[in-house]
Enzyme design. Structure first.
Site, short mmCIF file in Angstrom:
data_model
loop_
_atom_site.label_atom_id
_atom_site.label_comp_id
_atom_site.label_asym_id
_atom_site.label_seq_id
_atom_site.Cartn_x
_atom_site.Cartn_y
_atom_site.Cartn_z
N SER A 298 0.84 -1.19 0.00
CA SER A 298 0.00 0.00 0.00
C SER A 298 0.88 1.26 0.00
CB SER A 298 -0.95 -0.05 1.20
OG SER A 298 -2.00 0.88 1.04
N ASP B 157 -10.04 -5.63 -3.43
CA ASP B 157 -9.48 -4.63 -2.53
C ASP B 157 -10.37 -3.39 -2.56
OD1 ASP B 157 -7.89 -2.48 -1.53
OD2 ASP B 157 -6.06 -3.56 -2.08
N HIS C 229 -7.30 -6.08 0.82
CA HIS C 229 -6.14 -5.23 1.13
C HIS C 229 -5.39 -5.69 2.39
CE1 HIS C 229 -4.09 -1.49 0.07
NE2 HIS C 229 -4.10 -1.10 1.33
#
Lengths: 278, 278
Positions: A150, A225, A258
């Site tokens: 991320s 995600d 995620h």
């Protein structure tokens, strides 16, 4: 250069260690984690994979949740995980304590704007100070790879793209792949780097990859995600890579989100990728 | 019997799920976690390993930190992790909020003493209610194994020893192996079961194993565990097993401590042990 040992835990025949040190790049005390594989206890020097975590994380999330030590122990790789920002009472934070700016959200840049520029220099910390320290203190080679998730995927991609000789390979999970064009990136880059978007572009993987390069790069992205469309934009990265003939492998992973469960599911392949590219 | 889905996350090709339900055994709302391996999506029914966590844990610690899903996915095993006690505003807790009694510290017994006896019935919950629910709702066989850590190791060993037909095998990491003779056990058992120590002995693995049995049992214990001498006492378990000819394998693991890094290092061997004993 003094290192305080915070913890020392045996794991898969190697050692997970946490240290605290005074960072000159960040002008504050920093904690980081190292996994030293069992090969180190036998006198070998090993290559290093640097792991950059995402928003809100510390040095602990990856080490506790990714399950990376098993494969690192098999392959003989040291893992190094820094914190995600400078920290402490003396380090300015988002005035409202937002999770996506300030503490836990350094975005791996050198801030140029007050009041952030004194401490928020994660780019220098990750690229220079931390490896220098690691390579001085631990029995590691100068073979380096870099990876992250991320915000940390953004960090890994941009730092690798800007420093092609410094790492053998780069991988990312769910990276913020085009921060100049997403809310997380715009919020952070505006405050850390000022309103001139040209400065932001120097920390945008999709911009940087368009300039070409050849460092092996693997990106995994879950197609379930929640942040995919608004914040991450891996397709922008893939499009730019295609135009510049950059050797990017982007894998859309069906059904994954995620979380660290996603990272755990594929970290083995990332470490093997790095291991094939020293 | 209504189940509320709390989360649903893909992991190693299978699914990590959290559910909430109203427990009749515990008279409160409970959350638990399930990992369903990829074989389930192909229409197979799979055996179940129940995991009992230690003091302060919820259903999350094991699922996030042990890295068990990888091997469970390979072997085709469902993992089920309950919480470690009844919870909620209506459930009495240690008056001083101690970590080793009350919420997060149910010790896997049916309390007989007020005010605990209304809710603190983790023995019934783990032995009866939860498996009944799991076997009704999910595509699992009636092959069951049980494992746990610390307080949960105590739970796994005692529940297995008291119910020899119910599980195929039992393993534990760092179990509280002789709770009648250690501070954690004495504090909890006195309050949950009253002052008559005969009742405590019915929940002490070292007492129960002395009565004999034949369920395959594997126990791993780190020799650098801070709680080893005062709280855990695996040697007492081993001595009792030797006298009763119980097939216990106790492995002292050099240099390992009480953390999930220890569990992660050996969980694969525990799951393979269960898998060989269905």
């Amino acid at each position: 250069m003094s290192l305080e040992v915070v913890s020392n835990t045996k794991c898969f025949g190697g050692w997970h260690k946490q240290y605290r040190h005074d960072s000159s790049a960040l002008s504050c005390s920093m904690r980081f984690a190292v996994f030293l594989p069992p090969q180190v206890s036998k006198g070998e020097s090993v290559p290093v994979v640097y792991w950059l975590s995402g928003l809100t994380c510390t040095d602990e999330n990856f080490m506790q949740k990714a399950g990376a030590q098993r494969v690192a122990a098999e392959l003989g790789i040291a893992l190094v995980a820094p914190d995600t920002s400078p920290r402490g009472d003396g380090v300015p934070d988002d005035p409202e304590g937002a999770y996506d700016f300030g503490h836990g959200a350094g975005f791996y840049v050198n801030a140029t704007e007050a009041p952030w520029s004194q401490h928020y220099r994660m780019y220098d910390y990750v690229l220079q100070e931390l490896p220098q320290l690691v390579e001085t203190v631990f029995p590691v080679t100068q073979q380096r790879a870099i990876s992250g998730h991320s915000m940390g995927g953004h960090g890994a991609l941009t730092i690798a793209l800007k420093n092609p000789g410094r790492y053998s390979s780069v991988t990312a999970f769910s990276p913020i792949a085009n921060p100049v064009d997403c809310p997380w990136g715009q919020k952070a880059l505006r405050q850390y780097l000022g309103s001139d978007q040209q400065a932001w572009r120097e920390h945008d993987a999709s911009v940087l990859i368009a300039r070409g390069g050849s460092m092996p790069m693997l990106v995994d992205q879950g197609d379930s995600d929640n942040f995919l469309q608004e914040q991450l934009k891996p397709q922008t990265l893939a499009n730019a890579a295609e135009k510049s003939n950059y050797p990017l492998t982007l894998r859309m992973q069906q059904g994954y989100d995620h979380s660290y469960y996603f990272i755990a599911s594929f970290i083995e392949e990332h470490l093997r990728f790095h291991s094939e590219n020293w």
